[in-house]
Design an enzyme around this catalytic site. Structure first.
Site, short mmCIF file in Angstrom:
data_model
loop_
_atom_site.label_atom_id
_atom_site.label_comp_id
_atom_site.label_asym_id
_atom_site.label_seq_id
_atom_site.Cartn_x
_atom_site.Cartn_y
_atom_site.Cartn_z
N GLU A 266 0.80 -1.23 0.00
CA GLU A 266 0.00 0.00 0.00
C GLU A 266 0.82 1.28 0.00
O GLU A 266 0.33 2.34 -0.39
CB GLU A 266 -0.93 0.02 1.22
CG GLU A 266 -0.21 0.22 2.56
CD GLU A 266 -1.16 0.26 3.74
OE1 GLU A 266 -2.03 -0.62 3.85
OE2 GLU A 266 -1.03 1.18 4.58
N HIS A 298 -6.59 2.61 4.05
CA HIS A 298 -6.07 2.71 5.42
C HIS A 298 -6.77 3.85 6.19
O HIS A 298 -6.11 4.71 6.79
CB HIS A 298 -4.55 2.91 5.41
CG HIS A 298 -3.88 2.37 6.64
ND1 HIS A 298 -2.73 1.62 6.61
CD2 HIS A 298 -4.22 2.45 7.95
CE1 HIS A 298 -2.39 1.29 7.84
NE2 HIS A 298 -3.28 1.78 8.67
P1 NAI Z 1 -3.28 -4.78 20.64
O1 NAI Z 1 -1.82 -4.84 20.91
O2 NAI Z 1 -4.19 -4.22 21.67
O3 NAI Z 1 -3.82 -6.25 20.27
C1 NAI Z 1 -3.14 -7.14 19.42
C2 NAI Z 1 -3.52 -8.55 19.83
O4 NAI Z 1 -2.92 -9.47 18.91
C3 NAI Z 1 -3.01 -8.94 21.24
O5 NAI Z 1 -4.05 -9.49 22.00
C4 NAI Z 1 -1.91 -9.96 20.94
O6 NAI Z 1 -1.80 -10.94 21.96
C5 NAI Z 1 -2.41 -10.57 19.65
N1 NAI Z 1 -1.35 -11.24 18.90
C6 NAI Z 1 -0.03 -10.92 18.80
N2 NAI Z 1 0.60 -11.81 18.02
C7 NAI Z 1 -0.33 -12.71 17.62
C8 NAI Z 1 -0.28 -13.87 16.82
N3 NAI Z 1 0.86 -14.29 16.28
N4 NAI Z 1 -1.43 -14.56 16.64
C9 NAI Z 1 -2.58 -14.15 17.21
N5 NAI Z 1 -2.70 -13.05 17.97
C10 NAI Z 1 -1.57 -12.35 18.18
O7 NAI Z 1 -3.42 -3.99 19.27
P2 NAI Z 1 -4.71 -3.22 18.70
O8 NAI Z 1 -4.70 -1.82 19.21
O9 NAI Z 1 -5.90 -4.05 18.89
O10 NAI Z 1 -4.33 -3.15 17.14
C11 NAI Z 1 -4.20 -4.31 16.35
C12 NAI Z 1 -3.57 -3.94 15.03
O11 NAI Z 1 -4.44 -3.11 14.29
C13 NAI Z 1 -2.28 -3.08 15.14
O12 NAI Z 1 -1.14 -3.91 15.35
C14 NAI Z 1 -2.23 -2.38 13.83
O13 NAI Z 1 -1.46 -3.14 12.93
C15 NAI Z 1 -3.68 -2.35 13.36
N6 NAI Z 1 -4.24 -1.00 13.30
C16 NAI Z 1 -4.79 -0.59 12.11
C17 NAI Z 1 -5.35 0.66 12.00
C18 NAI Z 1 -6.00 1.12 10.73
O14 NAI Z 1 -6.29 2.32 10.57
N7 NAI Z 1 -6.29 0.25 9.78
C19 NAI Z 1 -5.31 1.61 13.12
C20 NAI Z 1 -4.77 1.06 14.33
C21 NAI Z 1 -4.23 -0.19 14.40
#
Ligand code: NAI
Length: 348
Positions: A266, A298
């Site tokens: 992207e 995004h």
């Molecule tokens: P968070 O850190 O609160 O949650 C991530 C979860 O994924 C955690 O519970 C963690 O244990 C789990 N995790 C880590 N590795 C894993 C694996 N290998 N398999 C399964 N689960 C796993 O993060 P949050 O705030 O929920 O955000 C998640 C993702 O969303 C971010 O990393 C970011 O990439 C994406 N994001 C996208 C946005 C957008 O505008 N499209 C904006 C904000 C975040």
């Protein structure tokens, strides 16, 4: 204005508006630049101790080495994800801070919006009715109520989506590397194995970070384990899905629909206007041709509340750095291992 100088990369008018408003409280000396941060543009940071970067800026070792030479001491990410930063290259030279949560609701609500649009085909109905075509042939959807949603990653965003889905009367299966059984019991969803999640889910929504483990985790092998007609929603990071396999799954009709707020490659396209040009990325061009693929650029995070929170937290992170104290939103190469975060000290 103070002499606390910050160089902002990849800024759009809406970023500048939000940061100018938030900066009334801090009075930092901000220089905005609308290009990406990469090896070629890193030298623009000369004379600025702090750079502020976003999701499609490339902070690899080469870029970080230039930042070091330019005297940069802090990289302030205005995002939650930090997969675009080589933390090892920055370690012991440049601190890295991020905005861990600004509005999980924004992203979860957008994920649900993608599901609803793809299911009820509102993105297609919009064009039909504008053309005075009031036929509903081909727009048949299904009740969300009673269907199974598979949530991959039950962090802040995943949890918000679970709440929304349960409100719709959906059954929720989840998978997380670190499951929280207490949470599952309280909310009323079930942790299952990845294999079971793939097998049982009508819709799969991705909410885990991009890492070595999650890179291309949605590939031909995992798609083969899914239900025929499954919807795949990705508001996390593009590289979690192997695009070639996704396209194959769509062509084979194994995948019923895909809602993508992020895409593997992207960085060249998203946030920019290419409406007068040709798309040279063949995979992106192919995806745009499917009637059952909905791509947004995004924008899942893009709400007024999120922009305000991003600006406030980013500037507060920078203030903490200038004040010399503990950086509560610091991330480092050794985070959760040997860094000093647990003692409320800077990581190095
Ligand atoms: P968070 O850190 O609160 O949650 C991530 C979860 O994924 C955690 O519970 C963690 O244990 C789990 N995790 C880590 N590795 C894993 C694996 N290998 N398999 C399964 N689960 C796993 O993060 P949050 O705030 O929920 O955000 C998640 C993702 O969303 C971010 O990393 C970011 O990439 C994406 N994001 C996208 C946005 C957008 O505008 N499209 C904006 C904000 C975040």
């Amino acid at each position: 204005m103070t002499d606390k100088k910050i160089f902002f990369y990849d800024t759009k008018p809406y970023d500048q508006q939000a940061f100018d408003d938030a900066n009334k409280k801090y009075d930092f000396n901000i220089q905005y630049f609308n290009g990406h941060l990469n090896y070629d543009t890193a030298r623009l940071s000369q004379g600025y101790g702090v750079v502020c970067a976003f999701v499609n800026d490339s902070l690899n070792k080469k870029t970080i080495d230039v930042l070091k030479k330019c005297g940069v001491k802090l990289i302030a990410l205005r995002s939650a994800g930090y997969n675009n930063v080589d933390l090892k290259a920055a370690y012991e030279n440049i601190y890295v801070v991020r905005v861990p949560a600004y509005s999980p609701y924004a992203v979860a609500e957008h994920a649900m919006a993608l599901m609803l649009s793809l299911n009820r085909k509102t993105h297609r109905a919009y064009y039909r009715t504008r053309d005075s075509n009031f036929s509903i042939n081909g727009l048949l959807g299904f009740d969300m109520h009673g269907k199974t949603l598979g949530v991959l990653g039950t962090g802040k965003i995943g949890q918000c989506l679970i709440d929304i889905a349960l409100g719709f009367g959906m059954k929720v299966f989840a998978y997380d590397k670190y499951p929280n059984d207490k949470l599952a019991k309280e909310k009323g969803f079930l942790y299952v194995s990845l294999k079971e999640l793939y097998k049982q889910s009508d819709i799969i929504s991705l909410h885990c970070p991009l890492s070595k483990e999650t890179y291309h985790m949605i590939n031909e092998k995992s798609i083969n384990q899914m239900k025929k007609g499954v919807f795949i929603i990705n508001t996390s990071r593009g590289k979690i899905i192997e695009t070639e396999s996704l396209i194959k799954g769509l062509k084979d009709k194994k995948i019923g629909a895909a809602g993508l707020d992020v895409y593997e490659e992207e960085s060249e396209y998203f946030f920019e206007d290419f409406s007068s040009e040709m798309i040279s990325d063949d995979m992106l061009a192919r995806l745009l041709l499917f009637p059952n693929v909905l791509i947004t650029s995004h924008q899942a995070f893009f709400t007024q509340e999120a922009l305000t929170n991003i600006a406030n937290t980013t500037l507060e992170n920078i203030k903490e750095y200038f004040n010399g104290g503990y950086l509560k939103n610091e991330i480092c190469y050794r985070c959760n291992k040997e860094c000093k975060k647990k003692q409320k000290k800077r990581c190095f």
